[in-house]
Design a protein around this motif. Structure first.
Motif, mmCIF file in Angstrom:
data_model
loop_
_atom_site.group_PDB
_atom_site.id
_atom_site.type_symbol
_atom_site.label_atom_id
_atom_site.label_comp_id
_atom_site.label_asym_id
_atom_site.label_seq_id
_atom_site.Cartn_x
_atom_site.Cartn_y
_atom_site.Cartn_z
ATOM 1 N N TYR A 130 -7.982 1.123 1.272
ATOM 2 C CA TYR A 130 -7.506 0.081 0.360
ATOM 3 C C TYR A 130 -8.604 -0.971 0.252
ATOM 4 O O TYR A 130 -9.061 -1.509 1.265
ATOM 5 N N PHE A 157 0.820 -1.207 0.000
ATOM 6 C CA PHE A 157 0.000 0.000 0.000
ATOM 7 C C PHE A 157 0.852 1.254 0.000
ATOM 8 O O PHE A 157 2.020 1.239 0.392
ATOM 9 N N HIS A 214 -9.593 -4.424 -0.227
ATOM 10 C CA HIS A 214 -8.974 -5.741 -0.187
ATOM 11 C C HIS A 214 -9.779 -6.744 -1.015
ATOM 12 O O HIS A 214 -10.983 -6.576 -1.227
#
Length: 415
Positions: A224, A201, A226
């Motif tokens: 983020y 990341f 996933h």
């Protein structure tokens, strides 16, 4: 039509003065004053769960309300209950505070000492705005107005007790059941959520530290996405940047996450700072992970006492999770419950690191096999916490919903 007014006033003298004036307003229906921010938010959430129409048109927030500061409280009310008009009661009516209050979502300011005319004018204006918003919402606007998402913090009594594994598996369990889920790494100096989920990341919570108004849209840029479907808000890769994340950033971030996700799991690590203290204070449920040994249980007791001294969480409001449990250990959950004065989770996590070693080494915690006794225990814990959607016909009352004292019952067996 009468105007329902809910005052939140931490000062006894101010509460009496506000109550007296409110009782004189025409067509006003004032409720009794609430003494702290937690009670106010809980009350509004309960009313919103019933219906939008049950919410008061106006909330008065006194400048000395606590434990959440007044402006942060106004921001959270505005985010979670946008059909409520909030008015700040303050001795400082200067342009600086006025601008800050408006940025936080207030609909007006009333100066101290109170005057009937000014109070009536501000309440009337806020009520009119509230009625207009509700009329707009009634026309089908896509605006969040219901109960907010559930926030659960996970802290470790000391390093290495399994807090991150617990947080990750709770998030995976909630997501697998159909909830929208966010997992936040607030172990700001040494967070390992990214390592456990095989994530590379660039963005982290530090990217939100310079933003004054963290809306869900702004939040999306720092998340983020996933492969599991969980939204990750990660700790910075450079531990020295941890100090850039203030309690203000955390409060606004948690409020925005509540707005967007049904379940928010926050890994608070083992070291206390203003950032994770704010998260623990705002959480609906707080977990403290310990192992059944003398040193760690003593550390758990110290942590609980620290939270109590900081006035962010009472011992009886804390749920202790016993990890690496075996039947033969001398320290069993009932003893831990007595020592820490917390509620110990009904389900204990068995001591079986061999099941975890392969997925931990690979950084693929999401690949832990379903037959794993550790996974079964942690997903069972998620069910007890009310984080898992129940199948039709199943008991929908999680062990931790409602009365926090209903955690007893047969304890899980270790393998």
């Amino acid at each position: 039509m009468s105007t329902r007014i809910l005052p939140a006033v931490g000062d006894a003298d101010a509460a009496r003065s506000i109550t007296t004036l409110l009782s004189q307003l025409p067509d006003a229906e004032p409720a009794g004053p609430l003494g702290d921010s937690t009670t106010l938010l809980d009350t509004l959430a309960r009313l919103a769960a019933e219906s939008l129409d049950e919410l008061p048109e106006v909330v008065l927030v006194h400048e000395r309300i606590g434990p959440v500061p007044a402006l942060e409280l106004i921001r959270e009310v505005a985010l979670r209950f946008p059909a409520v008009g909030v008015v700040l009661v303050t001795a400082d009516v200067g342009p600086g505070l006025y601008s800050a209050a408006m940025d936080s979502g207030a609909r007006g300011l009333v100066g101290l000492p109170l005057s009937y005319e000014e109070l009536a004018q501000r309440v009337q204006a806020a009520a009119g705005w509230s009625v207009g918003v509700r009329r707009h919402l009634g026309a089908g606007a896509d605006v969040f107005t219901g109960p907010s998402g559930t926030v659960v913090t996970v802290s470790g009594a000391k390093g290495g007790v399994g807090a991150t594994v617990t947080a990750v598996q709770l998030a995976l369990a909630a997501k697998a059941s159909g909830h929208t889920v966010a997992l936040v790494d607030l172990d700001l100096q040494s967070g390992d959520v990214a390592s456990y989920l095989d994530v590379q990341f660039r963005r982290s919570i530090v990217d939100l530290s310079t933003i004054q108004d963290i809306s869900p849209r702004v939040l999306q840029d720092a998340l983020y996405n996933h492969d599991s479907g969980i939204g990750l808000l990660l700790a910075p890769g450079e531990g020295e940047r941890a100090e850039e994340v203030s309690d203000r950033v955390v409060r606004q971030t948690v409020s925005a996450l509540r707005h967007r996700f049904e379940i928010v799991i926050i890994d608070c690590g083992t070291h206390m700072n203003t950032a994770n203290a704010a998260a623990i204070e705002m959480a609906d449920r707080t977990l403290l992970v310990t192992t059944p040994d003398v040193v760690t249980v003593r550390a758990a007791k110290r942590m609980v006492r620290l939270w109590d001294r900081l006035q962010i969480r009472k011992a009886e409001e804390t749920i202790t999770v016993v990890n690496r449990h075996t039947r033969n250990t001398e320290i069993q959950p009932p003893l831990i419950e007595r020592i820490t004065a917390t509620k110990v989770a009904r389900i204990v996590i068995p001591a079986n690191f061999k099941e975890l070693q392969a997925v931990v080494d690979a950084g693929r915690m999401q690949d832990l096999e379903a037959k794993s006794t550790v996974k079964q225990a942690l997903w069972g814990l998620a069910g007890d916490l009310g984080l898992v959607k129940q199948a039709a016909g199943a008991d929908k009352q999680g062990k931790f919903k409602g009365d926090r004292g209903s955690i007893g019952g047969r304890r899980g067996r270790s393998k």
